[in-house]
Design a protein around this motif. Structure first.
Motif, PDB file in Angstrom:
ATOM      1  N   GLN A   1     -13.198  -2.716  -2.788  1.00  0.00           N
ATOM      2  CA  GLN A   1     -12.832  -1.321  -2.901  1.00  0.00           C
ATOM      3  C   GLN A   1     -12.852  -0.609  -1.562  1.00  0.00           C
ATOM      4  OE1 GLN A   1     -11.642  -0.055  -5.470  1.00  0.00           O
ATOM      5  NE2 GLN A   1     -12.177  -1.468  -7.102  1.00  0.00           N
ATOM      6  N   GLY A   2     -13.228  -1.316  -0.520  1.00  0.00           N
ATOM      7  CA  GLY A   2     -13.314  -0.656   0.766  1.00  0.00           C
ATOM      8  C   GLY A   2     -11.990  -0.616   1.488  1.00  0.00           C
ATOM      9  N   ARG A   3     -11.993   0.051   2.624  1.00  0.00           N
ATOM     10  CA  ARG A   3     -10.793   0.145   3.445  1.00  0.00           C
ATOM     11  C   ARG A   3     -10.970  -0.737   4.662  1.00  0.00           C
ATOM     12  NH1 ARG A   3      -7.202   4.172   1.960  1.00  0.00           N
ATOM     13  NH2 ARG A   3      -5.970   3.081   3.500  1.00  0.00           N
ATOM     14  N   SER A   4      -9.898  -1.377   5.063  1.00  0.00           N
ATOM     15  CA  SER A   4      -9.955  -2.253   6.221  1.00  0.00           C
ATOM     16  C   SER A   4      -9.613  -1.465   7.480  1.00  0.00           C
ATOM     17  CB  SER A   4      -8.962  -3.403   6.025  1.00  0.00           C
ATOM     18  OG  SER A   4      -8.812  -4.119   7.219  1.00  0.00           O
TER      19      SER A   4
ATOM     20  N   GLU B   1      -4.222 -11.729  -0.329  1.00  0.00           N
ATOM     21  CA  GLU B   1      -4.968 -10.484  -0.438  1.00  0.00           C
ATOM     22  C   GLU B   1      -4.416  -9.457   0.554  1.00  0.00           C
ATOM     23  OE1 GLU B   1      -6.229 -13.432   0.062  1.00  0.00           O
ATOM     24  OE2 GLU B   1      -7.506 -13.913  -1.682  1.00  0.00           O
ATOM     25  N   PRO B   2      -4.205  -8.217   0.123  1.00  0.00           N
ATOM     26  CA  PRO B   2      -3.702  -7.189   1.061  1.00  0.00           C
ATOM     27  C   PRO B   2      -4.735  -6.889   2.127  1.00  0.00           C
ATOM     28  CG  PRO B   2      -4.324  -6.188  -1.032  1.00  0.00           C
ATOM     29  CD  PRO B   2      -4.396  -7.673  -1.241  1.00  0.00           C
ATOM     30  N   SER B   3      -4.271  -6.623   3.340  1.00  0.00           N
ATOM     31  CA  SER B   3      -5.177  -6.381   4.462  1.00  0.00           C
ATOM     32  C   SER B   3      -5.844  -5.026   4.375  1.00  0.00           C
ATOM     33  CB  SER B   3      -4.404  -6.486   5.783  1.00  0.00           C
ATOM     34  OG  SER B   3      -3.346  -5.537   5.817  1.00  0.00           O
ATOM     35  N   ALA B   4      -5.197  -4.050   3.717  1.00  0.00           N
ATOM     36  CA  ALA B   4      -5.773  -2.700   3.608  1.00  0.00           C
ATOM     37  C   ALA B   4      -5.602  -2.211   2.181  1.00  0.00           C
ATOM     38  CB  ALA B   4      -5.097  -1.752   4.597  1.00  0.00           C
TER      39      ALA B   4
ATOM     40  N   GLU C   1       0.812  -1.216   0.000  1.00  0.00           N
ATOM     41  CA  GLU C   1       0.000   0.000   0.000  1.00  0.00           C
ATOM     42  C   GLU C   1       0.850   1.273   0.000  1.00  0.00           C
ATOM     43  OE1 GLU C   1      -3.798   1.887   2.461  1.00  0.00           O
ATOM     44  OE2 GLU C   1      -2.307   0.650   3.481  1.00  0.00           O
ATOM     45  N   ASP C   2       1.963   1.260   0.751  1.00  0.00           N
ATOM     46  CA  ASP C   2       2.785   2.463   0.835  1.00  0.00           C
ATOM     47  C   ASP C   2       3.494   2.787  -0.469  1.00  0.00           C
ATOM     48  OD1 ASP C   2       4.233   0.033   2.499  1.00  0.00           O
ATOM     49  OD2 ASP C   2       5.586   0.991   1.063  1.00  0.00           O
TER      50      ASP C   2
END
Length: 428
Positions: free
Chosen positions: A395-398, A376-379, A350-351
């Motif tokens: 498409q949501g945020r964790s 799968e990425p957590s966020a 993500e970063d």
């Protein structure tokens, strides 16, 4: 078109035929005749499309058909490269294509003893292939004479500027004869490079066989979003699951390259690292072991993104995205060479999405993003993710904790933020 149509000598055509090539690439079709006419060149072409042969063949012809006025052999051509590996590669190309000519070439660079180089230069060479820093050492010790240079080549000149060689280059340019032919070759051309060219070249012929800063079309590019702390696990899984026999993996830092090579070895994958802190002997040995299949994974920093010419290298993996988007083009240009197909995989946490967005902007297209099942990425960031068929896009945020920021420094121009969405005859 064949090489017979380019005006090359019989000796050079024999050498090209010995190498098994009959049809020149687009950059060679345009550059070789122009160089033979004595014109300055400002050329851009995708990595892996034959730029090295594009200048070495006509350079050899020009030197081979004109005799030096000096009694002793003098250096008449200078080729500057950003890395030791590229210097060796260019020298090998000069040797390969000049096998029927009585011209001598030498590669001089740091990381090895200077005395053998001094002895070679003292015996006399026609062509010097050098990195800027070591060449200045020889200039300072008066062990090289550049007063008779007829042809100057700046190979991968944008990378030399990226590596901070601009001052060294200007010092070298200041002592070269002004009445010379100058050739600038690169896969990418930044604004600083264009500014350098405007003050260096005389009515140059500009050659651009493909849009600037584009990857070779035969390279399939894919992005796998994944948490930073699961990248090594995913990389090992892909290498083992797909039974990849030869993989070039890029990291941003030297320490990261060493650590990843050790971790992959612990996973049962024979690996080695190559970067600027390694001695030249160690770098050469690592590269040879990789080419010969003794090592399955070669982990490298961007020192290896230019100058590595590995036949039919099938896979390049960006374990970490580069801070400079142009470096992405050069990294993935290590695969898909000589018309072969290749695959470039980027493991993106993500970063790193700010870096990804910069790369996509440079390429002027979005890259395919595919989540590997089980990783799968957590966020996930708020970007369009192209999922495999049958999977839904999240498409949501964790609410889970965000991945740890990368240890390498981010670009000062625009700091990365975890919440910000953001591809015939070939030698180089």
């Amino acid at each position: 078109m064949t090489f017979d149509n380019l005006g090359l000598s019989t000796d050079l055509l024999r050498a090209v035929a010995d190498s098994g090539y009959t049809e020149p690439t687009p950059i060679q079709q345009q550059a070789i005749p122009a160089i033979l006419k004595g014109q300055d060149i400002f050329a851009s072409a995708q990595t892996g499309t034959g730029k090295t042969a594009g200048f070495t063949l006509p350079l050899l012809q020009l030197l081979g058909t004109t005799k030096s006025k000096q009694v002793h052999r003098t250096t008449r051509a200078l080729i500057l490269t950003p890395t030791r590996e590229l210097a060796d590669q260019v020298k090998d190309s000069v040797k390969t294509y000049g096998k029927y000519l009585s011209l001598r070439a030498a590669a001089i660079y740091g990381g090895v003893g200077i005395k053998p180089q001094v002895q070679t230069l003292h015996r006399g060479v026609d062509i010097v292939v050098a990195t800027p820093g070591r060449l200045l050492d020889h200039i300072g010790q008066k062990t090289v004479d550049l007063s008779q240079i007829e042809i100057l080549v700046l190979d991968e000149c944008d990378r030399m500027l990226d590596m901070g060689f601009i001052r060294d280059i200007r010092k070298i340019l200041a002592i070269l004869p002004p009445s010379r032919q100058t050739l600038m070759f690169s896969a990418t051309f930044s604004k600083p490079i264009q500014q350098l060219a405007s003050g260096l070249l005389k009515s140059p012929t500009q050659i651009e066989v493909a849009p600037r800063n584009t990857a070779a079309q035969q390279v399939e590019q894919v992005v796998h979003p994944v948490d930073r702390d699961r990248k090594r696990e995913l990389l090992s899984h892909m290498i083992g699951f797909h039974n990849w026999k030869q993989v070039l993996v890029f990291t941003r830092t030297k320490h990261g390259a060493n650590r990843l090579a050790e971790q992959l070895a612990q996973d049962g994958l024979k690996s080695t690292a190559i970067h600027g802190n390694k001695s030249q002997a160690a770098r050469t040995r690592a590269l040879q072991d990789f080419k010969q299949g003794k090592v399955r994974v070669l982990v490298a920093t961007d020192v290896a993104s230019r100058g590595l010419d590995i036949d039919q290298l099938p896979h390049v993996v960006n374990y970490e995205l580069p801070n400079v988007p142009e470096d992405y083009v050069h990294r993935i240009g290590r695969t898909g060479r000589a018309g072969n197909e290749g695959r470039a995989i980027s493991l993106v946490s993500e970063d790193e999405y700010p870096f990804l967005k910069d790369i996509e902007r440079l390429l002027n297209k979005p890259l395919v993003k595919t989540v590997v099942p089980g990783y799968e990425p957590s966020a996930p960031a708020k970007v369009v993710i192209d999922q495999p068929k049958g999977q839904r896009t999240n498409q949501g945020r964790s609410n889970r904790a965000k991945p740890q920021a990368p240890s390498a420094p981010t670009r000062s121009k625009k700091p990365a933020s975890p919440s910000r969405a953001r591809k015939r005859l070939h030698t180089v």
